[in-house]
Design an enzyme around this catalytic site. Sequence first.
Site, mmCIF file in Angstrom:
data_model
loop_
_atom_site.group_PDB
_atom_site.id
_atom_site.type_symbol
_atom_site.label_atom_id
_atom_site.label_comp_id
_atom_site.label_asym_id
_atom_site.label_seq_id
_atom_site.Cartn_x
_atom_site.Cartn_y
_atom_site.Cartn_z
ATOM 1 C CB THR A 130 -1.139 0.016 1.108
ATOM 2 O OG1 THR A 130 -1.987 0.916 1.059
ATOM 3 C CG2 THR A 130 -0.503 0.424 2.518
ATOM 4 C CG ASN A 131 -0.521 4.569 -1.391
ATOM 5 O OD1 ASN A 131 -1.307 5.265 -0.589
ATOM 6 N ND2 ASN A 131 -1.190 4.049 -2.422
ATOM 7 N NE ARG A 132 4.296 8.649 4.142
ATOM 8 C CZ ARG A 132 4.503 9.997 3.878
ATOM 9 N NH1 ARG A 132 5.264 10.453 3.021
ATOM 10 N NH2 ARG A 132 4.135 10.975 4.734
ATOM 11 C CB SER A 133 -3.263 7.673 0.458
ATOM 12 O OG SER A 133 -4.541 8.388 0.596
#
Length: 401
Positions: free
Chosen positions: A212-215
């Site tokens: 995933t990512n930091r959103s």
Amino acid sequence: MSRPPLSGKTIVLGVSGSIAAYKAAELTSRLLQLGAAVQVAMTPAAARFVAPLTFQSLTHRPVITDLFAPTSDIAVDHVALAQQADAFVVAPATANTVAALAHWLAGNPGATLALSVSAPMILCPAMEHNMFDHPATQANLALLKQRGAVIVEPEEGRLASGLVGKGRLADLDVIIGTVRHVLGLSGDLAGRRIVVTAGGTREPVDPVRFITNRSSGKMGHAIAEAARDRGARVTLITTTPPPVQAAAGVDVRRVATALEMQAAVAEAVRGADALIMAAAVADYRPAAAAPQKIKKRNADGVLELQLVRNPDILASVDAPVVKVGFAAETENVLENARAKLLEKGLAIIAANDVTAPDSGFDADTNRVTIIHASGDVEALPTMPKIEVAHALLDRVKALLD
Ligand code: PMT
């Protein structure tokens, strides 16, 4: 700073005699902080749970406690007051008050006041679960709903009796969100349907891991909330799991992966006016998620994951909607954003430098440069995400008009 969202609005808050009446004080305070003028009216039973002085001190207005007192000027004025109201909120609404409102029982102060109010009514029931579940209460609520009242369903939980069931006053965020939704229905985006995406997609590696990512979803949720406040019908497609709550009055679809988001977007954009994609979509996903948890048994200590490209969701949408994207960049911000605007066929792209601490991922503020398909470029200052959302919606509205 933009104006508080409820400034210029007058809310008549009816408080009836439930233990939850104390929560109406917090509700009053929060409505005032959002800029509304609040006139409180209490039933005699409510005034036994919480002193009218509490509400008077908060609102700096006399509280209506007895509509029938011949000496009370404010009671005599209740018709005028009710006519000025933009919304009539009853929180908490007891079974007795719900019955009185449904049948306009003469002699009940709430019903008397409600008879003069032409503004939308928002009812927030709070009572023992057996009273709430009782066919009489359900029939009364159905009748009120049929007449246009909006019912904010009570929550499940521990009740004053010590029993557990559905009957607790709804969370104040949900009540306030509903008030904002109802008051926004005559806003400048009324009649428009807007699809918003939020959060980072999760691409499964095995049953316990994902990429995933930091959103955080804050930017997309802010856009959904702002569009809802301005009267749009909003569909929010979000990866953000509860307890992050989507704004009340917003149609929420929860997804996890880019492929799920693509399918949800394709369905939601049918008949929509605009698509605003604030979600951080993974460009790649594992070619196949392992069916079992991957063990660290390989001799050389290296694990190779094969990744395949995810589809570009924005580029794949060919419905006649105003398409708005974000560009999350760490270098050559404007150049990269311009390229994405063209590749994805966008009307507008909001470029944000995600290396700045007050901008991009998880921050409460954002600094965006809006690039239009026409070539116009507008560099906005650092602002709370809700204000960035309104700025973008202003541009979307201009394009729709
Ligand atoms: O969620 P927050 O913590 O509040 O953070 C906000 C944010 C930084 C996530 C937001 O402001 C933002 O920049 N969102 C876009 C993130 C992103 O994926 O940017 P991108 O440059 O990789 O993609 C460009 C656009 O194409 C985006 O609108 C994206 O949603 C879309 N996209 C990307 C990949 C893909 N496969 N399909 C897409 O539609």
